[in-house]
Design a protein around this motif. Structure first.
Motif, PDB file in Angstrom:
ATOM      1  N   ASN A  68     -11.296  -7.056  -5.602  1.00 21.96           N
ATOM      2  CA  ASN A  68      -9.905  -7.820  -5.557  1.00 21.96           C
ATOM      3  C   ASN A  68      -9.886  -8.899  -6.792  1.00 21.96           C
ATOM      4  O   ASN A  68     -11.326  -9.160  -6.830  1.00 21.96           O
ATOM      5  CB  ASN A  68      -9.751  -7.769  -4.614  1.00 21.96           C
ATOM      6  N   HIS A  70      -7.454 -11.832  -6.853  1.00 20.33           N
ATOM      7  CA  HIS A  70      -6.481 -12.920  -6.279  1.00 20.33           C
ATOM      8  C   HIS A  70      -5.122 -13.142  -7.553  1.00 20.33           C
ATOM      9  O   HIS A  70      -5.739 -13.769  -8.722  1.00 20.33           O
ATOM     10  CB  HIS A  70      -5.963 -13.553  -5.567  1.00 20.33           C
ATOM     11  N   ASN A  72      -1.560 -15.745  -8.115  1.00 22.69           N
ATOM     12  CA  ASN A  72      -0.557 -16.573  -7.181  1.00 22.69           C
ATOM     13  C   ASN A  72       0.553 -16.626  -8.374  1.00 22.69           C
ATOM     14  O   ASN A  72      -0.431 -17.777  -8.831  1.00 22.69           O
ATOM     15  CB  ASN A  72      -1.515 -17.438  -6.391  1.00 22.69           C
ATOM     16  N   HIS A 119      -3.852  -8.644  -5.950  1.00 20.55           N
ATOM     17  CA  HIS A 119      -3.402  -9.691  -4.203  1.00 20.55           C
ATOM     18  C   HIS A 119      -1.893 -10.309  -4.747  1.00 20.55           C
ATOM     19  O   HIS A 119      -2.838 -11.734  -5.237  1.00 20.55           O
ATOM     20  CB  HIS A 119      -4.672  -9.437  -3.508  1.00 20.55           C
ATOM     21  N   ASP A 322     -13.802  -9.093   2.910  1.00 18.56           N
ATOM     22  CA  ASP A 322     -13.061  -8.866   1.781  1.00 18.56           C
ATOM     23  C   ASP A 322     -13.409  -8.413   0.419  1.00 18.56           C
ATOM     24  O   ASP A 322     -14.319  -7.465   0.455  1.00 18.56           O
ATOM     25  CB  ASP A 322     -12.463 -10.295   2.069  1.00 18.56           C
ATOM     26  N   VAL A 325     -12.608 -11.867  -5.514  1.00 15.92           N
ATOM     27  CA  VAL A 325     -11.167 -12.382  -5.020  1.00 15.92           C
ATOM     28  C   VAL A 325     -11.050 -12.736  -7.067  1.00 15.92           C
ATOM     29  O   VAL A 325     -10.204 -12.869  -7.419  1.00 15.92           O
ATOM     30  CB  VAL A 325     -11.328 -13.579  -4.333  1.00 15.92           C
ATOM     31  N   GLU A 328      -8.578 -18.334  -6.474  1.00 15.60           N
ATOM     32  CA  GLU A 328      -7.407 -18.113  -5.270  1.00 15.60           C
ATOM     33  C   GLU A 328      -7.586 -20.022  -5.968  1.00 15.60           C
ATOM     34  O   GLU A 328      -8.375 -20.565  -5.182  1.00 15.60           O
ATOM     35  CB  GLU A 328      -8.664 -17.201  -3.597  1.00 15.60           C
TER      36      GLU A 328
END
Length: 372
Positions: A68, A70, A72, A119, A322, A325, A328
């Protein structure tokens, strides 16, 4: 090994956790009092043993991870909660909001890396129009058509709906039509009203958080659940939070996984707090497995606790580590010292060394590849 297990069973049956152990052996649901007693107990290995037994019953030796990334999209936030080191005032030198072109570039890079989940979470930026969120999801769906999009926690959904003057259910429907697959579990923090007021007074309350997740479940949108622990809460607060999640899961079955999040106090208004210990982290995970008997997946978020302790957690009721990432910001702004990225090979090594079976999954826990 069988003799060792028999010995632990025997010791538990004679110790302070005997009544709880009997319930776990019989597959009975634990009570609020049982949960508080578990948090007050110092028998970490006994609690871990019971959680490991519960984990084996539910999902065997499979341990999941995901490829995955991320995104933001903004750290501008009107709430500026005391618990948060990520949110910034508009105009701050550190404030940012990604353009849709910047989001597209990140999503393209993620798709090129073969991710199966993107995500997306961020701050509550009052300058962003409703269409920004729809266009953001549409953009990611267009450039990463094979990835599941897990975006906007319940606090963000409430904010988006309030800003747009739209019902939450309508917003969720339109986001789903744009390409949303699921909601993350963030924003739950701790449901205890007084503690929540001290941590994040401007954030929606626990009942509103639960209602938004129930609304998503009723619309067929699965979600995750979290709890932030290791700050001002009591053992009873933790148990009540877990039982509220269990009650909603009984009604809807819409939660995919539970992720306990250890509070990182650095750069927050609570920087005087010491942070959690490894024992506290393992106990939290194990008790989550024991109380949340209707959750199939309990996740150790390695970004917060480090890859090595997350590996140990596989013997304390955990069956998910998980994912990769890649980038993050939220927990790293609060002092997380873990890497930003962990390759799939690291998960394979860690899971195998713990004696478990690595399984790569997507957001909805559909199996992508099972490793022998």
């Amino acid at each position: 090994m069988s003799a060792y297990i028999d010995q632990i069973r025997s010791e538990l049956s004679r110790g302070e956790l005997a009544a709880i152990a009997a319930k776990v052996y019989a597959g009975e649901r634990l009570s609020r009092e049982d949960g508080i007693r578990l948090f007050e107990s110092q028998d970490l290995l006994g609690i871990g043993f019971l959680a490991d037994l519960a984990r084996r019953r539910v999902c065997g030796d499979d341990v999941y991870f995901i490829n995955n990334a991320h995104i933001n999209h903004t750290n501008v936030c009107q709430n500026l909660c005391d618990l948060c080191a990520f949110g910034k005032e508009a105009g701050s030198p550190e404030a940012y909001t990604l353009t849709l072109a910047e989001v597209e570039a990140k999503a393209r890079a993620a798709a090129a890396a073969g991710v199966t989940e993107i995500h997306i979470v961020g701050g509550l930026n009052p300058e962003l129009p409703y269409e920004y969120y729809l266009d953001l999801i549409r953009t990611v769906r267009r450039v990463a058509p094979r990835a599941c999009i897990q975006a906007f926690d319940a606090v963000e959904i409430d904010f988006i709906a309030t800003q747009a003057g739209r019902p939450v259910a309508d917003v969720l429907r339109e986001l789903r039509q744009a390409g949303l697959d699921s909601l993350p579990g963030g924003g739950a923090e701790i449901f205890a009203p007084e503690v929540r007021r001290r941590l994040c007074a401007r954030k929606i309350d626990g009942q509103r958080w639960l209602l938004i997740h129930e609304t998503a479940h009723r619309l067929g949108i699965p979600t995750n659940a979290t709890m932030l622990y290791g700050h001002l809460e009591t053992a009873a607060d933790r148990v009540d939070h877990l039982l509220a999640l269990r009650k909603l899961q009984d009604r809807t079955g819409g939660f995919l996984a539970f992720i306990p999040l250890a509070f990182h106090p650095a750069n927050t208004a609570f920087s005087n707090l010491p942070g959690t210990t490894g024992v506290e982290d393992l106990k939290m995970l194990a008790i989550s497995r024991l109380l949340l008997d209707n959750f199939r997946h309990i996740k150790a978020f390695w970004i917060m606790m480090g890859p090595k302790l997350a590996q140990v957690a596989l013997h304390f009721g955990v069956n998910d580590l998980d994912g990769t990432v890649r980038e993050e910001r939220i927990f790293h702004d609060a002092g997380a010292a873990t890497p930003q990225y962990q390759p799939a090979e690291s998960f394979l090594r860690s899971i195998r060394a713990a004696g478990r079976i690595p399984v790569e999954r997507d957001t909805l826990y559909r199996e992508i590849r099972r490793y022998a």
